[in-house]
Design a protein around this motif. Structure first.
Motif, short mmCIF file in Angstrom:
data_model
loop_
_atom_site.label_atom_id
_atom_site.label_comp_id
_atom_site.label_asym_id
_atom_site.label_seq_id
_atom_site.Cartn_x
_atom_site.Cartn_y
_atom_site.Cartn_z
N ALA A 45 -6.92 1.02 -8.84
CA ALA A 45 -7.36 -0.41 -8.69
C ALA A 45 -6.68 -1.22 -7.65
O ALA A 45 -7.12 -1.96 -6.77
CB ALA A 45 -7.15 -0.92 -10.05
N TYR A 46 -5.39 -1.17 -7.49
CA TYR A 46 -4.34 -1.69 -6.54
C TYR A 46 -4.91 -1.63 -5.17
O TYR A 46 -4.96 -2.19 -4.43
CB TYR A 46 -2.86 -1.43 -6.73
N SER A 47 -4.95 -0.07 -4.87
CA SER A 47 -5.20 0.32 -3.55
C SER A 47 -6.54 -0.35 -3.08
O SER A 47 -6.79 -0.69 -1.96
CB SER A 47 -5.38 1.87 -3.54
N GLU A 48 -7.84 -0.32 -4.14
CA GLU A 48 -9.11 -0.84 -3.68
C GLU A 48 -8.91 -2.29 -3.60
O GLU A 48 -9.40 -3.13 -2.64
CB GLU A 48 -9.97 -0.35 -4.63
N GLU A 49 -8.00 -3.00 -4.35
CA GLU A 49 -7.94 -4.40 -4.55
C GLU A 49 -7.25 -5.00 -3.30
O GLU A 49 -7.46 -6.07 -2.85
CB GLU A 49 -7.45 -4.93 -5.86
N LEU A 50 -6.20 -4.28 -2.84
CA LEU A 50 -5.56 -4.69 -1.54
C LEU A 50 -6.42 -4.78 -0.59
O LEU A 50 -6.34 -5.70 0.44
CB LEU A 50 -4.41 -3.77 -1.36
N LYS A 100 0.77 -1.21 0.09
CA LYS A 100 -0.09 -0.12 -0.15
C LYS A 100 0.85 1.32 0.04
O LYS A 100 0.52 2.22 -0.79
CB LYS A 100 -0.82 -0.09 1.22
N LYS A 101 1.96 1.29 0.84
CA LYS A 101 2.91 2.37 1.17
C LYS A 101 3.53 2.84 -0.54
O LYS A 101 3.81 3.92 -0.69
CB LYS A 101 3.85 2.13 2.01
N ASN A 102 3.78 1.56 -1.18
CA ASN A 102 4.40 1.84 -2.45
C ASN A 102 3.70 1.59 -3.76
O ASN A 102 4.11 1.63 -4.83
CB ASN A 102 5.56 0.90 -2.36
N VAL A 103 2.48 1.65 -3.57
CA VAL A 103 1.48 1.60 -4.81
C VAL A 103 1.55 2.69 -5.67
O VAL A 103 1.37 2.83 -7.00
CB VAL A 103 0.08 1.26 -4.61
N ASN A 104 2.07 3.96 -5.26
CA ASN A 104 2.22 5.07 -5.92
C ASN A 104 3.47 4.90 -7.00
O ASN A 104 3.63 5.66 -7.90
CB ASN A 104 2.75 6.53 -5.16
#
Length: 722
Positions: free
Chosen positions: A382-387, A369-373
């Motif tokens: 999408a990654y933030s919500e899927e995680l 989450k911290k590195n999804v940027n």
């Protein structure tokens, strides 16, 4: 609000799109009525068999086919590799024979006398130094971004180093590669092929035959494939053996020839997924911010290079360096295998990031989450919500623990996470939409159904557009005589066929509106198709049934051509997914058991929820197979594959796969992107997620797939000694 007449219907105006609808060809397949290439037996059909080289690397010094040619029942003998040719892997065909029965063809093969000069071979690539010493390596690329050396030297950095890898695996299609070919006259060829590329078949056959000095025009070749027993990237062309079957047929006076590869030959030379191994260093600040990556990777695609894994995968630190080396081996050629090079890159990257999170004493999901940027901008939301969604479904906060399950007993439980991406933009597609005065509606295109539910998706798209039930649409695919449609590769099919059929159906409906409008006293633009009627928008009292409306055509038949690409934004590229594996490991036997795999996946607008979820389930099964069982085992001394059969080439059974939980990301933020392909993305993460879960359970990393009991026990022993 719609900006173009072709736009997908708004969420509140969809009767079919996004619903769970059963496959329209399900009864055909489940009853056994569906006819595959292997089931095609025209009158007078001959059977072809191959005489294959038994050596990994050899030169043909002598070849005698005279006894085979004289055998009663043998109708044609074709030399593929003449004296002087060099063979690059065991199993490559040298001669092909066509005979009236399978038994006679096999007897003829045994009568062929071939002598070889054996040459040095290399069939194992794990030891890079050994491959380099043998002169069997080739530079596969190198790239540097930022200043990795400076980032690694930062005193605020936490570093992690590791080794990760996965081996060569074969495609193992249920229906082997092959075709049935026949010359209906000296200039006209009809072919039934197990293929992912129906429309491209005539051109491929034509080019291959003309190269062999056989005079034929592409327009005089027809390719048919109504059903295919698996392809997964390995069946884009008729292959050498397809051309050989056509040549055997020509030599046998045009008689039909069936050349379907036997299972051992299929597994030796019909394509394999390349391997990848890597030594990785990765660094982050103490707060978990990823800063640097360095990887030295290698792998084999057989005698030639097969690209390189895109490292680092998805999450790209600002400072990074990668180098890849191709190892050239005598094991048979590489072919695309669902999401080429992505499962390899995913395992390596997600393993390295998981190890770094452990060094930082961080929860791996919080670390991601911290590195999804650092992921591509289009996928960050999408990654933030899927995680979050995957963690919720997996009950992550309850089940995750720092490495090494400390509960009593020899069964240890762990969870692991991974994320992945893929493109999936729809391919070029053309279709005919036909509406007749009797009310019948037909759609024709030269597509193929690999199991994704292509027929069903086409029917849903046209039915939704015309306001009809799914079973009112006749779908005709699988023949190169229909309008050209792209090959089914890269997860492009559903996007391609849904886009073209939507446009074609809208245009056909416009023509029907023009024929009906005068009888309802309105303009064509005032009409809509809804619930089996053509009606004035918002006023069902002013309507005609579908059949009444079509009768207004008189003797005219509507036929429109739909194209993708075309007007309007109906699809996109770029999807993301997150998977969490929950496993138990027996530390006494080394056995890994899958408890659950959670998959949160986006693919834009979903046409059929049921077949979309089915694609994810199928990908997860494939993922368990390559994570725990699959490997092309090569004998280093003899140079041959030791397990070219379904007895020793291991796959998961129903008792091995555990529970799968799938959540498709839909609604605002996803649907408006249009249709994006789904076949490949969910097969990418299972290896990484399962490997990370095993690491979480036992406290030590098993560095390479498959995670077999011997490897698990070896990792445990090494960890205890350390």
């Amino acid at each position: 609000m719609a900006t173009c007449k072709y736009d997908w219907p708004a969420a509140g105006h969809r009767e079919l799109i996004g619903k769970s609808i059963e496959r329209i060809d399900g009864p055909e397949k489940s009853s056994g009525r569906a006819k595959y290439t292997y089931d095609t037996n025209p009158p007078g059909r001959l059977i072809a068999k191959t005489c294959s080289c038994p050596y990994a690397h050899a030169k043909i010094t002598s070849l005698d086919t005279s006894a085979a040619q004289k055998l009663p029942g043998v109708k044609a003998v074709l030399v593929v590799h003449p004296v002087g040719d060099e063979i690059q892997w065991a199993g490559d065909e040298v001669v092909v024979v066509a005979a009236t029965t399978e038994e006679i063809a096999e007897d003829a093969v045994r009568l062929i006398k071939v002598e070889y000069e054996q040459l040095p071979h290399l069939v194992r690539e794990e030891d890079l130094k050994k491959a380099e010493a043998a002169g069997r390596t080739k530079e596969g690329g190198e790239s540097t971004t930022g200043d990795p050396a400076k980032a690694f030297a930062d005193p605020d950095s936490v570093l992690s180093e590791g080794f990760y890898g996965l081996p060569v695996i074969t495609h193992c299609c249920l229906e082997s590669h092959g075709s049935v070919t026949m010359w209906t006259d000296p200039k006209t060829l009809k072919t039934w092929v197990s293929t992912q590329n129906v429309s491209g078949g005539p051109g491929q056959f034509g080019q291959g035959l003309r190269f062999k000095k056989v005079d034929v025009e592409d327009n005089n070749i027809e390719t048919i494939c109504q059903y295919i027993g698996g392809g997964f990237g390995s069946k884009f062309s008729p292959d050498r053996w397809g051309i050989e079957a056509a040549m055997l047929s020509k030599m046998a006076g045009g008689a039909p020839v069936r050349l379907m590869l036997d299972r051992n030959i299929e597994m030796e030379m019909a394509g394999a997924r390349p391997s990848a191994y890597a030594k990785v260093r990765v660094a982050a600040k103490k707060d978990g911010t990823l800063t640097a990556w360095d990887s030295d990777s290698w792998g084999t695609g057989g005698p030639g290079p097969a690209g390189h894994p895109p490292l680092p995968y998805v999450i790209e630190p600002p400072n990074r360096h990668w180098k890849h080396t191709a190892v050239l081996t005598n094991i048979g050629e590489a072919r695309a295998w669902r999401a080429p090079n992505h499962p390899q890159a995913c395992l390596i990257t997600m393993g390295a990031l998981d190890d770094l999170a452990d060094k930082l004493q961080m929860d791996p999901i919080e670390f991601l989450k911290k590195n999804v940027n650092l992921a591509p901008p289009i996928l960050r939301r999408a990654y933030s919500e899927e995680l979050v969604k995957a963690a919720e479904m997996a009950d992550w906060k309850k089940n995750w623990h720092p490495r090494g399950d400390k509960t009593p007993g020899h069964i240890k439980r762990g969870v692991g996470v991974s994320l992945h991406t893929w493109g999936g933009r729809g391919h070029n597609s053309n279709c005919n939409i036909i509406i007749r005065p009797d009310g019948s509606a037909t759609v024709q295109l030269g597509s193929q159904d690999l199991g994704t539910g292509t027929r069903t998706v086409i029917a849903i798209t046209v039915a939704e557009t015309l306001g009809l039930p799914v079973d009112a649409i006749k779908v005709e695919i699988g023949d190169s005589k229909f309008p050209y449609d792209g090959a089914s590769g890269g997860s492009t099919t559903v996007g391609g066929v849904s886009n073209s059929t939507r446009r074609g159906a809208v245009d056909a409906l416009d023509e029907l509106f023009a024929a009906v409008a005068p009888s309802l006293g309105v303009q064509p633009a005032d009409l809509e198709a809804w619930n089996g009627k053509i009606q004035v928008k918002g006023d069902a009292s002013k309507s005609l049934t579908w059949k009444q409306a079509c009768a207004k055509l008189g003797v005219k038949t509507i036929q429109t051509l739909g194209k993708n690409p075309g007007p309007c934004h109906l699809g996109d590229s770029g999807v993301g997914g997150v998977q969490i594996a929950d496993v138990s490991v027996d530390t006494e036997t080394g056995q890994v058991k899958i408890n659950r795999i959670i998959a949160a996946q986006d693919c834009g607008l979903i046409i059929d929820m049921k077949t979309a979820e089915s694609q994810v389930y199928g990908a997860l099964i494939m993922g368990v197979c390559y994570s725990l069982f699959e490997q092309k085992v090569m004998d280093e001394t003899l140079g041959v594959m030791l397990n070219p059969n379904m007895e020793f080439y291991k796959l998961a059974t129903i008792g091995d796969i555990g529970e799968f939980v799938v959540h498709m990301m839909t609604g605002p933020g996803y649907d408006e992107r249009g249709v994006i392909g789904l076949g490949e993305p969910p097969v990418i993460s299972p290896g990484a997620a399962i490997a990370n879960a095993v690491t979480n359970a036992i406290g030590v990393r098993v560095p390479t797939l498959p995670l077999t009991p011997d490897k698990v026990l070896a990792a445990l022993e090494k960890g205890e000694k350390a």
